[in-house]
Structure formats: structure tokens, C-alpha cells
Write an enzyme that holds these catalytic residues in place. Structure first.
Site, PDB file in Angstrom:
ATOM      1  N   GLU A   1      -1.309  -4.014  11.372  1.00 57.02           N
ATOM      2  CA  GLU A   1      -0.442  -3.639  10.256  1.00 57.02           C
ATOM      3  C   GLU A   1       0.982  -4.124  10.525  1.00 57.02           C
ATOM      4  O   GLU A   1       1.692  -4.567   9.628  1.00 57.02           O
ATOM      5  CB  GLU A   1      -0.472  -2.127  10.108  1.00 57.02           C
TER       6      GLU A   1
ATOM      7  N   CYS B   1       5.604   6.495   4.866  1.00 58.04           N
ATOM      8  CA  CYS B   1       4.471   5.705   4.353  1.00 58.04           C
ATOM      9  C   CYS B   1       3.996   6.213   3.001  1.00 58.04           C
ATOM     10  O   CYS B   1       3.184   5.569   2.336  1.00 58.04           O
ATOM     11  CB  CYS B   1       3.304   5.717   5.339  1.00 58.04           C
TER      12      CYS B   1
ATOM     13  N   HIS C   1       5.030   0.415  -0.173  1.00 55.14           N
ATOM     14  CA  HIS C   1       5.728  -0.530   0.706  1.00 55.14           C
ATOM     15  C   HIS C   1       4.692  -1.594   1.069  1.00 55.14           C
ATOM     16  O   HIS C   1       3.667  -1.678   0.386  1.00 55.14           O
ATOM     17  CB  HIS C   1       6.304   0.191   1.937  1.00 55.14           C
TER      18      HIS C   1
ATOM     19  N   ASP D   1      -5.011 -10.350  -0.506  1.00 58.65           N
ATOM     20  CA  ASP D   1      -3.775 -11.105  -0.336  1.00 58.65           C
ATOM     21  C   ASP D   1      -2.949 -11.099  -1.625  1.00 58.65           C
ATOM     22  O   ASP D   1      -3.457 -11.435  -2.703  1.00 58.65           O
ATOM     23  CB  ASP D   1      -4.086 -12.554   0.059  1.00 58.65           C
ATOM     24  N   HIS D   2      -1.677 -10.735  -1.485  1.00 58.05           N
ATOM     25  CA  HIS D   2      -0.789 -10.592  -2.636  1.00 58.05           C
ATOM     26  C   HIS D   2      -1.345  -9.576  -3.630  1.00 58.05           C
ATOM     27  O   HIS D   2      -1.255  -9.761  -4.850  1.00 58.05           O
ATOM     28  CB  HIS D   2      -0.500 -11.948  -3.285  1.00 58.05           C
TER      29      HIS D   2
ATOM     30  N   HIS E   1       0.846  -1.195   0.000  1.00 60.17           N
ATOM     31  CA  HIS E   1       0.000   0.000   0.000  1.00 60.17           C
ATOM     32  C   HIS E   1       0.890   1.257   0.000  1.00 60.17           C
ATOM     33  O   HIS E   1       2.096   1.191   0.190  1.00 60.17           O
ATOM     34  CB  HIS E   1      -1.002   0.014   1.162  1.00 60.17           C
TER      35      HIS E   1
END
Lengths: 135, 135, 135, 135, 135, 135
Positions: E124, E33, E39, E79-80, E14
Site C-alpha cells: 500500500e 483512512c 484518499h 488501476d485509476h 479507497h
């Protein structure tokens, strides 16, 4: 040489006792682990493969492939099973973490065709584990 | 009001099935958890007591004392046991994390005389757990 | 050859400083670890024993027995203690994770009579640890 | 000889694919790791240094100093970065855990002047990790 | 009333920035961020369902069923993946842990037909997490 | 309403005893925690803030900002300190996990200007912790 590790978890029942010993000897040696109806654990398994990095993939062995090998030859035989009754590769063995590690080693050692099996670790609890390196 | 928590671990076998259902229904509902020889877990138990701080001790309840209560009334009945056969407070219950939480609540609720029992959490695996707060 | 590990936890205070150095040098080297009133950690200790599996028991060494050896010769001397003042086997040593590992090694090495002591690991925090293998 | 370990965490994005292969081959090999927009991990890094204990400090190497070396030469280049685009020491490499471990080894090996770099471990998830020992 | 929890893990990339703000403001607010290439994290998701125990099964909701609902409506979308580009239910949102929790809540709330959704937690990192309870 | 949590770790020494009680009473109540030279822990602190999501940032409160508040008003006073001697906000208190939680609550409650402080949790070990919610 790079070492890659895949961690899996399985939930199984077992009972520790040696049928060649008397009840009293079994109680002395195995104590509460000899409960006649068994008990169980969430076992954690770590499988380490050692090898060179394949420049085409950046992998020693694709861990998705290693995961499938572990699933087919180990997890399917121990997860949600009773290790004394349901697991062919432990038949006739006292299912200690030591014997489980050795048993899993021999399930895997000739199935791994990229890199070589280096270590099998079996955690019985967060405080107790065994490791076998085939030597 | 302060909440204090004591964490304990126990290793037990269990089998999930409902004797009032057919084999096919049990397989459908409980799947691999219905393995006839059972399987097992390292259960993690978290017991929360809520109360005021005793100015003499700085404690809500001495966690050494809470540990002993949990040991005497819970751990001694479930650790290295088969929950379907060996545990009086689960007799006639399907030993799911839900029913184990409720069973442990009623083992403890009237033994705690400093503060009040607030919550019982039972982790079956690192991914699945149940909590009961007596309501 | 199998490697079996027993994990224990102990809570201790310590202060890092070298009495042969000046206050300024100690501050420079040990910084906040040199706080005059000390500080503390939940240390995690992992003791590894290597040996053959005993066919009578399935064990290299009974981990209940290893636990008792560790308790008698290590935990009783470090748990809920101040390592600079209360621990005989660290007298005259700066109680770093390195020196604690070596100290524990020599407490244990001749007490283990099944298999041989292979490694002593001491985790000071989740980010810092030391390991000694007797070499 | 003592082994001391420092653990650090970094959060990074990456995409696994080999630009010399076709799209179909990349999909076959890297599957969901080949998502065109990338994905990411909280990587855990363990750096092990081996050496003698310095009697003046009780340290093999001051872990505050090791932490700074790791921060300056590794963490600053990978934390909150995209490993395919932002990290000089991975340019032209497929950023697998294997290649990241080797890359970090060469970032660190000549910066450590007390003791010697012994091992670099990179955990991509709690289930997958790679280790490089420079051999 | 019993609370049952299912934990899942997903790996995603994200980037935190607000397209309505200037570059300077984004840097000030989101700092590292806001890395332009993104990242990533291994996110841990905990979904809590509250309800009565079904006496037929001993379950509030079969966690195998809850796992499938989470997989179909959440994991398959995150996911991924890159949360800024690939995830429909986060379109137009800054993908903070707070917004991800709320987004997942609305993916799940009307899919759960045994018990009621009680809480969605998104970790996170091991140090930062958010929880939403629908209020 | 969203709940965001920041986790921090600090290493401190303490001794549990009540100066108004006799030595015998202190030994009876606090047992090994009353070791005259003290002992210590790696305390884990979890601070929860509850509030609305700020649409400009996607945050309830920027966790970098919360981290700084915790560092300035808590960590700087407890990390690598002896809680009985070095920590102003615990003066005259028995430094149990309960009293530490309450003390930290009052250090933080009026420093947080986005959202409101909701909970302070202090883990003394992996098995014992206390939580205070200001009520």
C-alpha cells in the site's frame, strides 16, 4: 516555468571499444566493457520538458503524449536491442552513457511541441549516469 | 536458524532462443527477447544462507567471505559477459532468469561451508525475477 | 557540456554537537543527533563532473578513474569510520550533511583533471540530503 | 551556497478534469485520470532550501524545523485527503503534479526564514514528476 | 520447483470504513483512512507463480503471458479506479491491503495454467504491505 | 492466513568485536567493522505478523498499532543510539544484523496480541540483511 519528467526503462546490450584504436589500447581504456561478445544493462531514461502550465489542462505537456514520443523515437530503437548494431542514431558512436544521452536528445528535441526539451538523463547502472542539456 | 542475504549486481547480455525450434516458433515464444544481436540487463542477485549464529563472531557466515565466494564462482563468469557465449555453467541452457537461478545455485551449493545455501534469487528487471531453493 | 555522475555509499558514525555551546543548547539544537555515544548512517554520495565528451573514449571522464579518485581521497577516510574522530578533512567541523558535502568538494576539486567537478551530494537518509556546487 | 532537501510522502486521491470542458473533451484529454470516482497516489514531495551554512549549527536550516513547516502547511492538508475536495490551496485548480507543485511552493515560500525556498518537486508515480522553482 | 514473480503497479483511491459500525467507531478504528472523500495510493502488486521449468522455453510461465492475465483480470479493474465503488471483486469488502490481496488471489488462481499461483503481495505504501498464499 | 509487514528505519552506530578475542583475532574476523570509534548504518527493519483477517476491520492487526509497539519496544532503544552502549536488549551481544534480528524478535514476540509475530528482517545496508523467524 515548470519542469516535468517522464521516466522510461529499456534493456539493451552494448560493447565499448573504438575501432580506430589497437586491441591493447581498447583493453586499457575500456577494460571489461570491451568484452568481445558484449554485455548489457537495464538503462533508465529520464526526459525533462520545461514550459508554462496550459490552463486548459493543468499540464506543461500531457505525459501520455510525451511517453508516446519517447516510445516512437527512442524506446522502439533501443529496447531489447544491441546498441552497437541495431540503433540508427548511435551508428559510428561509442555507445557510452554520454553518447546515448546526446543521441536521445537529438531524437527528441524537434518532436516536442509543447514546452521545450530541457534535459536527457541516462542511468547505465544505479551508480553511473550521464545528463545532457543541449548546451 | 537465521537467514542471511548478500545482494550483488552484474551486467550481462543475453538472447533467448531455443536452437531446436524454428525461427518462427522462436519469434512466437521469445518475441523481442529473441533479437539476433542480443540485449542485456543489470541483473540483481540475492543469495540466502541459513544456519545457526556462531557465538564467536555473531555471524551465520561472514558476508565478506560469502561475497568472495559469489565473486569467484559467479560474478567473474557473468559480469560484463554475454551469457549465451561466455558463461560455462549456462552452456546449452536458454539463459532465462529461471535457468540462471538454477545455474548459480549449483555453482554455490557446495562452496558454502558455514550454514547452508537456502535460496538464489535473480532479478532480470525491477518487474521480473526468479527464485530457486534447490527443491 | 555533459554531466556524469558516480554514486558511492559509505557507512559512518557521527555525533552532532557544537563544543562552544552549553549542553542544554546542544540538546535544544541537535536533540537526538547529540546522543553522547553517537549514531550512524549509510551515506550515499553522488559526485557530478561536467565536461566535453572525449571523442577517443566517448567519456567525459572514465568513471572507473573517478571511482578511484573518490575511493582514495574520500571513501578511505569516511567508510566504516567515526566522522568526528577519524576523518581529517572534517576536523573542527560539526559533521552535518552540509559540512560533509563541502569537505568532500575540497577533497576532490583539484584531483579531477578531465572535466570539472560540478556538484557533490550527500544523502544522510532517504529523506535528508545536502548538495554543494562550489559557489 | 548549499542546497538541503527534505523528502516527505503523502497519500491522496484526485480526479483530473476541467469543469469548463465537455465530458467528451475531458475524456479525450484526461482519459483514465478522469474516472468519476477518482483514483490516487502515494505522492513523494521534495523541498529544497538554499542558503549559507550557519556556523553555530552546521545547518542551512534545521531539517527538523523544515519538516514541521512542511507538515503544518502542506502534509496536514493533503495526506489522506482528496485533493479536489479537501485541500484549500488547490481549490479551483486541476490537481495535476504541475499545479500541486506550484500550490505547495506558495504554501511554503514565506514560511521559510533560514535560507530561501529553491525548488518543490512532486512525484505522482515513480515515472512522472513535476518541479517548480518559483520562476 | 522455481518461483517466478511479476511486479505491477496500479494507482487507486479507497476509503476504509465499516458500514455496520457507528461513525465514532469508524473514526476510532480507521482514523485518517476514513476520510469521507477518500484518499489513494500507488499500489505495488507482486504475483508469484511456482512450477517446473519447461525445457522448451526455459520458463515456468512466460511472464508476458502472466502480465496479460494480471492486466485482464486485475489491473483493468483497479488501476485509476476507486476500490470502494469501481471494483467488482471488492464489493462488500473493506479495501484493506489484506482484503485486496485475497481478492486478487481469487481473480488469478484459476487463470494460471502453467505452474500454480503461490503468493500475492500488495504494497500500500513503501512501509505497509500484505501477502496471501491461499492457505 | 495473511502476512502483514511494517517497515521502519533507524539510524545507529555500532562496532563489531568480541571482547574475549585478541586484538589481532578481532581485526582478522571483523576487519574495518572493528574500527575502535565505531561506524554506523541506516538500518531498515521489516516486521511480519501472520494471522486471520478480522472481519470487523479488514485487518490482521492495525498497522498503526503495530507501528506503536515497534516504536515503544524497539525504535526508542536503537534509533540515534550506539548499539554497543545504549541498547539494553543487545548488552553482551556482538551487534551483527543476526543478533539484532534475534534481539528485536524477543522484544516484540509477546507484545503482539492480534496475529502472531512471523519474521523480523534487519537490513544493515542495501546489500546485507538477516532474517529471524523464531525457530
Amino acid at each position: 516555468m515548470i519542469y516535468v519528467t517522464r521516466r522510461e526503462v529499456f534493456s539493451a546490450a552494448h560493447r565499448l571499444f573504438n575501432p580506430e584504436l589497437s586491441e591493447a589500447e581498447n583493453d586499457l581504456i575500456f577494460d571489461k566493457c570491451n568484452n568481445i561478445n558484449g554485455h548489457g544493462h537495464n538503462y533508465v531514461l529520464e526526459v525533462v520538458v520545461a514550459g508554462e502550465i496550459n490552463p486548459k489542462t493543468g499540464y506543461v505537456i500531457d505525459l501520455k503524449k510525451l511517453k508516446k514520443i519517447i516510445k516512437d523515437f527512442v524506446i522502439s530503437k533501443v529496447d531489447h536491442k544491441h546498441l552497437n548494431f541495431d540503433t540508427d542514431f548511435l551508428k559510428g558512436k561509442i555507445p557510452t552513457a554520454e553518447n546515448i544521452s546526446v543521441g536521445i536528445w537529438y531524437q527528441l528535441v524537434d518532436k516536442i511541441d509543447e514546452g521545450k526539451l530541457y534535459s536527457v538523463k541516462v542511468f547505465e547502472t544505479e551508480n553511473n549516469y550521464a545528463e545532457y542539456k543541449g548546451e
